[in-house]
Design a protein around this motif. Sequence first.
Motif, PDB file in Angstrom:
ATOM      1  N   GLY A  86       0.814  -1.099   0.008  1.00 43.24           N
ATOM      2  CA  GLY A  86      -0.144   0.058  -0.057  1.00 43.24           C
ATOM      3  C   GLY A  86       0.937   1.366  -0.101  1.00 43.24           C
ATOM      4  N   GLN A  87       2.082   1.047  -0.156  1.00 44.42           N
ATOM      5  CA  GLN A  87       3.118   2.586  -0.397  1.00 44.42           C
ATOM      6  C   GLN A  87       2.823   3.126  -1.438  1.00 44.42           C
ATOM      7  OE1 GLN A  87       5.082   2.848   2.394  1.00 44.42           O
ATOM      8  NE2 GLN A  87       6.094   4.754   1.384  1.00 44.42           N
ATOM      9  N   LEU A  88       2.857   4.400  -1.361  1.00 44.50           N
ATOM     10  CA  LEU A  88       2.577   5.297  -2.544  1.00 44.50           C
ATOM     11  C   LEU A  88       3.703   5.166  -3.443  1.00 44.50           C
ATOM     12  CD1 LEU A  88       0.335   6.808  -3.698  1.00 44.50           C
ATOM     13  CD2 LEU A  88       1.408   8.866  -2.850  1.00 44.50           C
ATOM     14  N   LEU A  89       3.722   4.984  -4.723  1.00 41.98           N
ATOM     15  CA  LEU A  89       4.719   4.857  -5.615  1.00 41.98           C
ATOM     16  C   LEU A  89       4.797   5.758  -6.844  1.00 41.98           C
ATOM     17  CD1 LEU A  89       4.844   0.705  -6.327  1.00 41.98           C
ATOM     18  CD2 LEU A  89       5.978   2.132  -4.773  1.00 41.98           C
ATOM     19  N   VAL A  90       5.891   6.167  -7.223  1.00 38.88           N
ATOM     20  CA  VAL A  90       5.965   7.012  -8.405  1.00 38.88           C
ATOM     21  C   VAL A  90       6.807   6.216  -9.406  1.00 38.88           C
ATOM     22  CG1 VAL A  90       5.730   9.224  -7.565  1.00 38.88           C
ATOM     23  CG2 VAL A  90       8.035   8.247  -7.305  1.00 38.88           C
ATOM     24  N   SER A  91       6.836   6.644 -10.572  1.00 40.90           N
ATOM     25  CA  SER A  91       7.659   5.891 -11.725  1.00 40.90           C
ATOM     26  C   SER A  91       9.000   6.406 -11.880  1.00 40.90           C
ATOM     27  CB  SER A  91       6.981   6.065 -13.145  1.00 40.90           C
ATOM     28  OG  SER A  91       7.760   5.672 -13.973  1.00 40.90           O
ATOM     29  N   ALA A  92       9.978   5.638 -12.083  1.00 43.25           N
ATOM     30  CA  ALA A  92      11.230   6.198 -12.188  1.00 43.25           C
ATOM     31  C   ALA A  92      11.882   6.615 -13.542  1.00 43.25           C
ATOM     32  CB  ALA A  92      12.387   5.034 -11.726  1.00 43.25           C
ATOM     33  N   GLY A  93      10.884   6.600 -14.573  1.00 40.72           N
ATOM     34  CA  GLY A  93      10.947   6.876 -15.896  1.00 40.72           C
ATOM     35  C   GLY A  93      11.240   5.718 -16.903  1.00 40.72           C
ATOM     36  N   LEU A  94      11.534   4.691 -16.398  1.00 41.80           N
ATOM     37  CA  LEU A  94      11.858   3.445 -17.088  1.00 41.80           C
ATOM     38  C   LEU A  94      10.922   2.350 -16.633  1.00 41.80           C
ATOM     39  CD1 LEU A  94      15.784   2.918 -17.332  1.00 41.80           C
ATOM     40  CD2 LEU A  94      14.333   3.168 -19.280  1.00 41.80           C
ATOM     41  N   PRO A  95      10.008   1.998 -17.463  1.00 44.88           N
ATOM     42  CA  PRO A  95       8.912   0.918 -16.623  1.00 44.88           C
ATOM     43  C   PRO A  95       9.708  -0.397 -16.686  1.00 44.88           C
ATOM     44  CG  PRO A  95       8.014   2.016 -18.772  1.00 44.88           C
ATOM     45  CD  PRO A  95       9.436   2.480 -18.538  1.00 44.88           C
ATOM     46  N   ALA A  96      10.844  -0.626 -17.211  1.00 45.87           N
ATOM     47  CA  ALA A  96      11.366  -1.879 -16.959  1.00 45.87           C
ATOM     48  C   ALA A  96      12.190  -1.774 -15.348  1.00 45.87           C
ATOM     49  CB  ALA A  96      12.886  -2.040 -17.897  1.00 45.87           C
ATOM     50  N   LEU A  97      12.805  -0.607 -15.357  1.00 44.69           N
ATOM     51  CA  LEU A  97      13.363  -0.398 -14.065  1.00 44.69           C
ATOM     52  C   LEU A  97      12.411  -0.482 -12.820  1.00 44.69           C
ATOM     53  CD1 LEU A  97      16.071   0.212 -12.786  1.00 44.69           C
ATOM     54  CD2 LEU A  97      15.859   2.596 -12.758  1.00 44.69           C
ATOM     55  N   ASP A  98      11.113  -0.051 -13.228  1.00 46.68           N
ATOM     56  CA  ASP A  98      10.163   0.150 -12.004  1.00 46.68           C
ATOM     57  C   ASP A  98       9.599  -1.344 -11.778  1.00 46.68           C
ATOM     58  OD1 ASP A  98       8.201   3.052 -13.513  1.00 46.68           O
ATOM     59  OD2 ASP A  98       9.803   2.858 -11.958  1.00 46.68           O
ATOM     60  N   GLN A  99       9.706  -2.114 -12.837  1.00 47.97           N
ATOM     61  CA  GLN A  99       9.442  -3.536 -12.293  1.00 47.97           C
ATOM     62  C   GLN A  99      10.407  -4.230 -11.629  1.00 47.97           C
ATOM     63  OE1 GLN A  99       8.814  -5.486 -16.028  1.00 47.97           O
ATOM     64  NE2 GLN A  99       7.517  -7.160 -15.267  1.00 47.97           N
ATOM     65  N   LEU A 100      11.570  -3.860 -11.810  1.00 51.28           N
ATOM     66  CA  LEU A 100      12.721  -4.464 -11.135  1.00 51.28           C
ATOM     67  C   LEU A 100      12.697  -3.934  -9.633  1.00 51.28           C
ATOM     68  CD1 LEU A 100      15.461  -4.426 -13.693  1.00 51.28           C
ATOM     69  CD2 LEU A 100      14.339  -6.403 -12.787  1.00 51.28           C
ATOM     70  N   LEU A 101      12.196  -2.690  -9.507  1.00 53.10           N
ATOM     71  CA  LEU A 101      12.030  -2.057  -7.963  1.00 53.10           C
ATOM     72  C   LEU A 101      11.046  -2.568  -7.414  1.00 53.10           C
ATOM     73  CD1 LEU A 101      13.727   1.412  -8.783  1.00 53.10           C
ATOM     74  CD2 LEU A 101      14.953  -0.650  -8.159  1.00 53.10           C
ATOM     75  N   GLY A 102      10.282  -3.317  -7.697  1.00 53.47           N
ATOM     76  CA  GLY A 102       9.164  -3.669  -7.440  1.00 53.47           C
ATOM     77  C   GLY A 102       7.892  -2.880  -7.434  1.00 53.47           C
ATOM     78  N   GLY A 103       7.628  -2.252  -8.760  1.00 56.18           N
ATOM     79  CA  GLY A 103       6.642  -1.553  -9.023  1.00 56.18           C
ATOM     80  C   GLY A 103       6.796  -0.029  -9.325  1.00 56.18           C
ATOM     81  N   GLY A 104       8.154   0.329  -8.455  1.00 55.99           N
ATOM     82  CA  GLY A 104       8.212   1.809  -8.663  1.00 55.99           C
ATOM     83  C   GLY A 104       8.908   2.354  -7.710  1.00 55.99           C
ATOM     84  N   LEU A 105       9.193   3.514  -7.507  1.00 57.72           N
ATOM     85  CA  LEU A 105       9.894   4.302  -6.385  1.00 57.72           C
ATOM     86  C   LEU A 105       9.039   4.767  -5.270  1.00 57.72           C
ATOM     87  CD1 LEU A 105      12.789   5.018  -5.847  1.00 57.72           C
ATOM     88  CD2 LEU A 105      12.566   7.245  -6.792  1.00 57.72           C
ATOM     89  N   ALA A 106       9.265   4.307  -3.939  1.00 59.05           N
ATOM     90  CA  ALA A 106       8.250   4.846  -3.269  1.00 59.05           C
ATOM     91  C   ALA A 106       8.339   6.173  -2.872  1.00 59.05           C
ATOM     92  CB  ALA A 106       8.552   4.102  -1.669  1.00 59.05           C
ATOM     93  N   VAL A 107       7.403   6.906  -2.390  1.00 54.71           N
ATOM     94  CA  VAL A 107       7.371   8.318  -2.087  1.00 54.71           C
ATOM     95  C   VAL A 107       8.101   8.591  -0.818  1.00 54.71           C
ATOM     96  CG1 VAL A 107       5.846  10.445  -1.770  1.00 54.71           C
ATOM     97  CG2 VAL A 107       5.488   8.931  -3.450  1.00 54.71           C
ATOM     98  N   GLY A 108       8.922   9.475  -0.622  1.00 56.99           N
ATOM     99  CA  GLY A 108       9.634   9.475   0.370  1.00 56.99           C
ATOM    100  C   GLY A 108      10.902   8.682   0.754  1.00 56.99           C
TER     101      GLY A 108
END
Lengths: 259, 457
Positions: free
Chosen positions: B41-63
């Motif tokens: 349930g953590q809020l996520l933002v995209s890192a700009g690369l969807p492939a990288l988002d997937q590797l980081l567990g869905g995206g970069l967590a806010v904060g």
Amino acid sequence: MFPELNNLLNVSPDKPEQGKFTLLCDAKTDGGFLVHHFLSFYLKANCKVCFVALLQSFSHYNIVGQKLGVNLIAARDRGQLVFFEGLKSTVEVLFGSKEQPNTLKFIRESSSDLKSLYEFVQKALTPSGDGSATSWKFPVLLVDDLSVLLSLGVEAVAVLDFIQYCRATVCCQLKGNVVALVHDSDQTEDEENAMLMNALGHQSSLILRAEGLVTGFCKDVHGQLKILRRGLLQPKNDEAEQWNTLLKVIEIPCARARI
Amino acid sequence: MAALTTGSFLRKVSVPGSGAAGGGGARLRSIAGTRPSVQNGQLLVSAGLPALDQLLGGGLAVGTLLLIEEDKYNIYSSLIFKYFLAEGIVCGHTLLVASAKEDPGDILQELPEPLHDDNYKKVLDEGRSHKSQEEPEISMKIAWRYQNLPQMEAGPGTSSRFGHYYDVSKRMSQEVIQSAKWHKFFLPEEITSYANVESCALNHGYTKLLHFIQRVISEQGFDGSNPQKKQKNILRIGIQSLGSPLWGDDICCADTPEHMHSLTRFLYVLRGLLRMSLSACIITVPSHLIQNKAVTSRIRNLSDTVVGLESFIGSEKEANSLYKDYHGLIHIHQIPRLNSLICDVSDTKDLAFKLQRKVFTIEWVQDNYLRQERNIYPPGFSYLLKQKDSAWGEGSLQHSTFLMSFLAKTTAFASRLVRHCEPLKQTGSGGIRQTAEPGMWHDGRRQRAPGLLGIAT
């Protein structure tokens, strides 16, 4: 708390041990679950806990604590938990007004001294003596984690002094427990950290090491847990018992973990 | 449920406010460009690369803080930095760009252009043109009603989507950049006067940057201090080449630097600022220049997500046939465990990236360099590995247990064989029992591998 870990350590919330210093290490894996375990364990055991959290925010521990069955907000409100949030205090020290005395003022000054932090712990755990508060079993100090203090410029000797003072007050005087987490970096050349870990390991009566697998990453098993117990006063267990257990931490909505 | 699924610190921040703010802030309307994590349930933002988002567990967590350990010539890490900023502009987030080397205005001019639906398909097809010719038209026999429906492809959509695709060969248009809200911190312009800065045992440049970030956060209301503003937004902070000598820091220059704790203190205070605000930060650090490995490990411990880039330019890996299609390796060193006991670690560990003319892709390099050197594994075992969906694949419990017992006993053995590349003599009597045992190998050492394959007496 994890019941399997309680079984391995032969403790339960009804009869926890007293006057002990427990050292938690992690190498190549994250040992945070041990901190969560001990936090929920001592809260369930009805002890007064002073938690010095230097690396994560309060809400993180709260949410994990709810999964493990304790409510940190309620514990804080009724006075059982004294929570020191390092991140928030740092921001207040640097960007707040100068007049507030603050426990983390060593960040601002270059002389590294953890005396103010020790005084905070002492004030939090010493019973107030007015007799109005409900009696808790015994005080516990939980620190997460000590390696961050080294990153902030505090010398290893100062950290050792801090732990020595805390042990003298909490373990010997107040008959409580101290639990601290240190990151182990045996692959890198962090000599200060190695010295800190060796010195603390020498003083502790129980060492829990969470390590990653020797052969590398594995999906099913997260790592292994080594339990090193040093019997201080019992002549029959004077050799250290060492247990090696493979473990995997699972998170299920009903909050049980399997070891 | 809406309040629960968004970032936990949001509840913390709205509680000490006034009653009206507490009521209005707790129910969060969804912010553009974010989504709650499936896991916790953590809020996520995209890192700009969807492939990288997937590797980081869905995206970069806010904060949280994303640390990119730069590759040797800072080619690909600056590209990922720009992807992060470009994603912020497309989603409408506020940017804060800090640099000591380039003017942040120039960095923004070089952002890649976002791709739209039909363009993306064209770009992908260019890259895979040879493959598409081989696939014949498959006509559906049973589900023929669905034959003419468009194929489902994870492509880009409007800016309300999570994660966009970019064309690296083109620049973002000026109108889009002008419409974005951003703050800049260029170190040579800020450090003109030395007065009125309280010393807090931090580097002067770092201190100024921290004060700047804190001012932006509190003035623009990213920490919830402005309850009248209904529209919440994310602040994306990008700091380039932190720790390099241009910031006045000497950890990259000396083995025992004088100001060893400057950068780590900065990271700690930055972490405190991030945790109490709606922001996500990316920093790039030239860690290949840091001699003292203790500092590198401390920096990693203080960051939440750590991604290391290793480019093949000038290294001996360039000649390796395994890597001939790729430009470098990408290592995910650390993923944070926020609000939960476990983290979503991806299964693949050998990841490589390549920068085609327009697109940056990350792929899994098949871990077959171990299989090629069959001398490490007995021949029966490599047969087990080759099978599809074998229970003995890398990462399974059986595989690891086998390795632990086998390699622990015969490490010197295996290394000797690898060095000499000797072929194994098959004894000819067949049966998995015999081929799997190291005891049958021809130099006569009769060591058994206990465990799951030790059926023999």
